[in-house]
Design an enzyme around this catalytic site. Sequence first.
Site, PDB file in Angstrom:
ATOM      1  N   GLU A 165       3.529   0.483  -5.296  1.00  0.00           N
ATOM      2  CA  GLU A 165       2.407   0.192  -4.406  1.00  0.00           C
ATOM      3  C   GLU A 165       1.276   1.118  -4.814  1.00  0.00           C
ATOM      4  O   GLU A 165       1.350   2.338  -4.623  1.00  0.00           O
ATOM      5  CB  GLU A 165       2.780   0.415  -2.937  1.00  0.00           C
ATOM      6  CG  GLU A 165       1.757  -0.175  -2.000  1.00  0.00           C
ATOM      7  CD  GLU A 165       1.306   0.770  -0.908  1.00  0.00           C
ATOM      8  OE1 GLU A 165       0.141   0.664  -0.496  1.00  0.00           O
ATOM      9  OE2 GLU A 165       2.104   1.627  -0.504  1.00  0.00           O
ATOM     10  N   CYS A 224      -4.798   2.856   1.367  1.00  0.00           N
ATOM     11  CA  CYS A 224      -4.976   1.945   0.232  1.00  0.00           C
ATOM     12  C   CYS A 224      -5.491   0.581   0.653  1.00  0.00           C
ATOM     13  O   CYS A 224      -6.054  -0.155  -0.170  1.00  0.00           O
ATOM     14  CB  CYS A 224      -3.678   1.815  -0.558  1.00  0.00           C
ATOM     15  SG  CYS A 224      -2.273   1.302   0.457  1.00  0.00           S
TER      16      CYS A 224
END
Length: 481
Positions: A250, A284
Amino acid sequence: MQKTYDFKLYRNGTWIESLTGETDTIYSPTDGSVVGTVPIAGAVDVQAMLETATAAQKAWGKLPAIQRAKVLHAFCAEIRANAEELAQLITREQGKLLKVARFEVEVTCSFIEYAASHARHLEGDIIPSDNPDEQLLIHRVPRGVVVAITAWNFPLALAGRKIGPALVTGNAVVVKPTPASPLSTLALCDLAKKAGVPDGILNMVTGDVEVGKTLVESPLTKMVTMTGSTPTGQAIARSAANNLTHVQLELGGKAPCIVFADADLDQAVAGALHSRFDNFGQVCTCNERMYVEASVYDAFMAKFLAEVDKLKLGDPIEEDTDLGPLTEARSVTNLENLVAKTVEQGGRITRGGARPKGDAFAKGHFFEATIIEDVTQEMDIVHKELFGPVLPVIKFEGFDQAIAYANDCEFGLAAMVFTKDLSKIMRLHQVLEFGEIYINRGHGELHQGFHNGLKLSGTGGEDGRYGLDQYMEKKTTYLKY
């Protein structure tokens, strides 16, 4: 006087010294005070850690999954019993608002508990054969040793996000906490021991890039799950290639937030504000670039800037603080450089734009909530990840231009769109090149979803049944009877 944490390596249920004898000091991003120290491991430490996990996993993997789930529930009970100390530690080492750190502790438990709830659903398949008197049996089995590498923006929650699914599926775990804020993750070890997690099943090692590289390159490592930057993820993928180790990554994001003229502007302001300044922009999936349709630009920005003006920058311990320090000093320097470059390219700062003045901010990593207008699509700030409380705003004309601007990006993690038009909504999943799309709300994924990045934002995905499946191998048996 606040407690200083002095952790060691955690292997086989015991705290042990690193053979290197070297340590790293963790400083508070709020005032520069010492929060604790951690060891810097060496290759021999890493090898011993992986060997221990490999040996312990065999018995753990044979347990019925429901028994593993009971241990995980006990683990969460211990975390909750120590929630306030963990939250305070997160705030001290990472700079997160204390009220949000308390929420992070609870999210850590809910990640683990969600994974544990699947204990009776780690299902395979029975498939008809082409041959008479034969069946195909597909079993899901543990991979073995999972290496979990976490990021500093959510140090505890990201650990729970990986530990829960790895353990319930029968793997052993070696966690490498982020070097920037490792202390709260390390604090989980004693709680796991008290909860009955068997020795060798949960291990933790701290150190630099070389430690991570050694973990990833080892043939004993059967899976790597990592949250962090795209360059680091690319390096991990290269290091894992020799052994064809399964990787789940990720990585970075550059989420667009699109406000169409038909949107509920108050709803859009609330969502865009939360998604820019949550965790001070260090998420993010945050709103990293905002696109507003020209016909409502002035009306929207008047409302949005009024809300930005209400944000209070200060000590994250205080209840009325909205924005605290950035975790790393280099993040402040990065923002300064990008803001200066944007102004040089023609951008106009309408809020903030610099480090705050005053003694209260002198020793910390603070940066003002910053809005930059008159931004155009080709500017650097539109394409480089900010990871801080700075937001470029761009006007657009019509659906096609908004989508073209949004997709003009090497990342593909998340996007936010505000519109009441059902036709637009139905087209978004087809045309937006992002793994997560939030419609008429700000960012914030749920456990039962699938947190999946496209392009340079990652591979594999986390959460939900699709994420859980990453932690298991499949074996097919052809059964002739």
